[in-house]
Design a protein around this motif. Structure first.
Motif, PDB file in Angstrom:
ATOM      1  N   PRO A  27       0.716  -0.856  -0.169  1.00 45.35           N
ATOM      2  CA  PRO A  27       0.272  -0.325  -0.033  1.00 45.35           C
ATOM      3  C   PRO A  27       0.809   1.794   0.069  1.00 45.35           C
ATOM      4  O   PRO A  27       0.430   2.410  -0.306  1.00 45.35           O
ATOM      5  CB  PRO A  27      -0.358  -0.380   1.202  1.00 45.35           C
ATOM      6  CG  PRO A  27      -1.095  -1.255   1.427  1.00 45.35           C
ATOM      7  CD  PRO A  27       0.320  -2.127   1.297  1.00 45.35           C
ATOM      8  N   SER A  28       1.667   1.021   0.457  1.00 47.42           N
ATOM      9  CA  SER A  28       2.886   2.813   0.296  1.00 47.42           C
ATOM     10  C   SER A  28       3.643   2.534  -1.030  1.00 47.42           C
ATOM     11  O   SER A  28       4.101   3.899  -1.265  1.00 47.42           O
ATOM     12  CB  SER A  28       4.310   2.462   1.643  1.00 47.42           C
ATOM     13  OG  SER A  28       4.827   1.167   1.532  1.00 47.42           O
ATOM     14  N   ARG A  29       3.541   1.602  -1.857  1.00 48.65           N
ATOM     15  CA  ARG A  29       3.820   2.215  -3.012  1.00 48.65           C
ATOM     16  C   ARG A  29       3.574   3.347  -3.916  1.00 48.65           C
ATOM     17  O   ARG A  29       2.081   3.215  -3.947  1.00 48.65           O
ATOM     18  CB  ARG A  29       2.887   0.868  -3.643  1.00 48.65           C
ATOM     19  CG  ARG A  29       4.750   0.810  -5.494  1.00 48.65           C
ATOM     20  CD  ARG A  29       4.104  -0.617  -6.254  1.00 48.65           C
ATOM     21  NE  ARG A  29       5.158  -1.130  -7.532  1.00 48.65           N
ATOM     22  CZ  ARG A  29       4.405  -1.538  -8.143  1.00 48.65           C
ATOM     23  NH1 ARG A  29       3.373  -3.415  -7.793  1.00 48.65           N
ATOM     24  NH2 ARG A  29       5.110  -1.982  -9.181  1.00 48.65           N
ATOM     25  N   THR A  30       4.289   3.593  -4.880  1.00 45.79           N
ATOM     26  CA  THR A  30       3.807   5.215  -5.035  1.00 45.79           C
ATOM     27  C   THR A  30       3.179   4.723  -6.621  1.00 45.79           C
ATOM     28  O   THR A  30       4.280   4.127  -7.549  1.00 45.79           O
ATOM     29  CB  THR A  30       4.403   6.321  -5.089  1.00 45.79           C
ATOM     30  OG1 THR A  30       5.662   5.905  -5.332  1.00 45.79           O
ATOM     31  CG2 THR A  30       4.556   6.885  -3.555  1.00 45.79           C
ATOM     32  N   TRP A  31       2.660   5.866  -7.204  1.00 41.12           N
ATOM     33  CA  TRP A  31       2.270   5.419  -9.139  1.00 41.12           C
ATOM     34  C   TRP A  31       3.372   6.771  -9.995  1.00 41.12           C
ATOM     35  O   TRP A  31       3.008   8.027  -9.692  1.00 41.12           O
ATOM     36  CB  TRP A  31       1.067   5.423  -9.145  1.00 41.12           C
ATOM     37  CG  TRP A  31       0.376   3.996  -8.728  1.00 41.12           C
ATOM     38  CD1 TRP A  31      -0.433   4.225  -7.471  1.00 41.12           C
ATOM     39  CD2 TRP A  31       0.160   3.239  -9.796  1.00 41.12           C
ATOM     40  NE1 TRP A  31      -0.842   2.850  -6.999  1.00 41.12           N
ATOM     41  CE2 TRP A  31      -0.525   2.005  -8.265  1.00 41.12           C
ATOM     42  CE3 TRP A  31       0.213   2.085 -10.344  1.00 41.12           C
ATOM     43  CZ2 TRP A  31      -0.904   0.972  -8.813  1.00 41.12           C
ATOM     44  CZ3 TRP A  31       0.355   0.477 -11.146  1.00 41.12           C
ATOM     45  CH2 TRP A  31      -0.251   0.443  -9.976  1.00 41.12           C
ATOM     46  N   SER A  32       4.231   5.806 -11.098  1.00 43.26           N
ATOM     47  CA  SER A  32       4.545   7.074 -11.707  1.00 43.26           C
ATOM     48  C   SER A  32       5.029   5.928 -12.975  1.00 43.26           C
ATOM     49  O   SER A  32       5.140   5.333 -12.193  1.00 43.26           O
ATOM     50  CB  SER A  32       6.011   7.500 -11.327  1.00 43.26           C
ATOM     51  OG  SER A  32       6.908   8.620 -11.946  1.00 43.26           O
ATOM     52  N   GLY A  33       3.910   6.487 -13.669  1.00 39.43           N
ATOM     53  CA  GLY A  33       4.157   6.250 -15.361  1.00 39.43           C
ATOM     54  C   GLY A  33       4.038   4.604 -15.646  1.00 39.43           C
ATOM     55  O   GLY A  33       2.637   4.003 -14.633  1.00 39.43           O
ATOM     56  N   GLU A  34       3.706   3.745 -16.566  1.00 36.67           N
ATOM     57  CA  GLU A  34       3.741   2.388 -16.354  1.00 36.67           C
ATOM     58  C   GLU A  34       4.492   1.708 -16.242  1.00 36.67           C
ATOM     59  O   GLU A  34       5.489   1.608 -15.165  1.00 36.67           O
ATOM     60  CB  GLU A  34       4.219   2.175 -17.130  1.00 36.67           C
ATOM     61  CG  GLU A  34       3.242   0.546 -18.652  1.00 36.67           C
ATOM     62  CD  GLU A  34       3.546   0.206 -19.344  1.00 36.67           C
ATOM     63  OE1 GLU A  34       4.179  -0.934 -20.027  1.00 36.67           O
ATOM     64  OE2 GLU A  34       3.239   1.009 -20.300  1.00 36.67           O
ATOM     65  N   VAL A  35       3.471   1.264 -14.248  1.00 29.71           N
ATOM     66  CA  VAL A  35       4.318   0.347 -13.439  1.00 29.71           C
ATOM     67  C   VAL A  35       4.655  -1.471 -13.280  1.00 29.71           C
ATOM     68  O   VAL A  35       3.166  -1.359 -13.953  1.00 29.71           O
ATOM     69  CB  VAL A  35       3.904   0.569 -12.246  1.00 29.71           C
ATOM     70  CG1 VAL A  35       3.649  -0.388 -11.193  1.00 29.71           C
ATOM     71  CG2 VAL A  35       4.026   1.989 -11.666  1.00 29.71           C
ATOM     72  N   ASP A  36       5.240  -2.229 -12.997  1.00 28.20           N
ATOM     73  CA  ASP A  36       5.221  -3.127 -13.777  1.00 28.20           C
ATOM     74  C   ASP A  36       4.245  -3.792 -12.304  1.00 28.20           C
ATOM     75  O   ASP A  36       4.321  -3.359 -10.630  1.00 28.20           O
ATOM     76  CB  ASP A  36       6.368  -3.976 -13.349  1.00 28.20           C
ATOM     77  CG  ASP A  36       6.623  -5.563 -13.620  1.00 28.20           C
ATOM     78  OD1 ASP A  36       5.298  -6.638 -13.101  1.00 28.20           O
ATOM     79  OD2 ASP A  36       7.168  -6.287 -14.047  1.00 28.20           O
ATOM     80  N   ILE A  37       2.909  -4.566 -12.371  1.00 25.51           N
ATOM     81  CA  ILE A  37       2.330  -5.219 -11.421  1.00 25.51           C
ATOM     82  C   ILE A  37       1.992  -6.902 -11.064  1.00 25.51           C
ATOM     83  O   ILE A  37       1.077  -7.334 -10.346  1.00 25.51           O
ATOM     84  CB  ILE A  37       0.956  -4.385 -11.649  1.00 25.51           C
ATOM     85  CG1 ILE A  37       0.329  -5.063 -12.303  1.00 25.51           C
ATOM     86  CG2 ILE A  37       0.565  -3.146 -11.072  1.00 25.51           C
ATOM     87  CD1 ILE A  37      -1.313  -4.840 -12.351  1.00 25.51           C
ATOM     88  N   THR A  38       3.098  -7.672 -11.371  1.00 21.33           N
ATOM     89  CA  THR A  38       3.118  -8.724 -11.776  1.00 21.33           C
ATOM     90  C   THR A  38       2.813  -9.069  -9.605  1.00 21.33           C
ATOM     91  O   THR A  38       3.966  -8.821  -9.339  1.00 21.33           O
ATOM     92  CB  THR A  38       4.606  -9.335 -12.163  1.00 21.33           C
ATOM     93  OG1 THR A  38       4.657  -8.775 -14.021  1.00 21.33           O
ATOM     94  CG2 THR A  38       5.025 -11.082 -12.532  1.00 21.33           C
ATOM     95  N   GLY A  39       2.159 -10.468  -9.667  1.00 24.10           N
ATOM     96  CA  GLY A  39       2.511 -10.496  -8.290  1.00 24.10           C
ATOM     97  C   GLY A  39       1.273  -9.704  -7.461  1.00 24.10           C
ATOM     98  O   GLY A  39       0.935 -10.430  -6.494  1.00 24.10           O
TER      99      GLY A  39
END
Length: 280
Positions: free
Chosen positions: A32-44
């Motif tokens: 949940p602490s992850r921030t978004w910037s551009g295209e993000v790898d969400i594998t798994g």
């Protein structure tokens, strides 16, 4: 092989309301602490996109929508070991109880909120809906509404008493049949979508869907940058009058782990209703 997500969200008070009673979130439930910037790898990773439209007046709607979003995220993180459909079911239950309890303790009787949430889990998108905030899919230029409004006018359309155009212009189009926090129990409608590379998803409140036609929504969703697309969505709704708060999340699905749509494959073949509104 990877699954990737490019996503943006935006909300606006509109031109006629004094306060914004919408809330939204874009969150990586695995981190949940992850921030978004551009295209993000969400594998798994499980990712949540959600919009809530509050109601009740005297800031009750603002309180309700914020509480729905916060409770849903907390519940999904706590129930990470559950299947996606079960985790969403528990999250809706927890949000309903939280809003009902708050309404009693804060003397905000009648407050409630819609919820439309998409959980992306691998190659699947699980969509849960309470109320009339919508989710759309744009695939290979074809637009499909993934949710069905839980509203009085939609019920009348289903019964043949109104046409779709009459429903769109009806003064009763904002009367919804269920909302989070307004009844002891409710059942979220739920669908499962098999994702395809290049899919574009939109979640929005009725402040956007009431103002823009399907062709206008498709054009906006087709823009290559989700951040610019959400800006254009807000601007377009305001150009049409901005009669309500406006919220939109637009996401692009990419990555070589996501299958390409087969030649001739219809959206319907990748779409399954798990639970209809009003049915258990």
């Amino acid at each position: 092989m990877s699954s990737c997500l490019k996503v943006a969200g935006r909300t606006d008070v509109g031109l006629t309301r004094q306060q914004n009673e919408d809330a939204f979130t874009i969150v990586d439930l695995t981190d949940p602490s992850r921030t978004w910037s551009g295209e993000v790898d969400i594998t798994g990773h499980r990712v949540l996109l959600a919009v809530s439209d509050g109601m009740g007046g005297h800031q009750a709607g603002e309180v309700a929508s914020a509480m729905v979003i916060a409770t849903v995220v907390k519940s999904l993180v706590a129930n990470a070991a559950e299947t996606p459909d079960r985790a969403l079911e528990l999250a809706v239950r927890d949000a309903n109880q939280a809003v009902r309890t708050a309404a009693e303790s804060q003397d905000k009787h009648g407050m409630g909120a819609t919820l439309t949430a998409i959980m992306i889990d691998g190659n699947d998108a699980w969509i849960a809906e309470v109320g009339d905030s919508r989710a759309y899919l744009l695939r290979n230029g074809q637009l499909r509404q993934l949710t069905r409004d839980q509203s009085l006018v939609q019920m009348l359309v289903d019964a043949g008493a109104l046409t779709a155009e009459e429903a769109r212009n009806s003064p009763r189009k904002n009367v919804i049949l269920q909302a989070i926090g307004t009844a002891p129990q409710l059942t979220a409608a739920m669908v499962r979508l098999l994702l395809r590379r290049g899919d574009r998803l939109l979640i929005c409140c009725d402040g956007l869907s009431n103002e823009l036609s399907d062709p206008e929504l498709a054009e906006i969703m087709g823009e290559p940058d989700p951040a610019r697309a959400t800006e254009h969505a807000i601007a377009a709704a305001n150009e049409h009058g901005g009669h309500d708060n406006i919220t939109a999340i637009i996401a692009h699905i990419a990555g070589d782990a996501i299958p390409v749509a087969a030649t001739g494959e219809h959206i319907t073949a990748t779409f399954r209703v798990v639970r209809d509104f009003g049915k258990t």
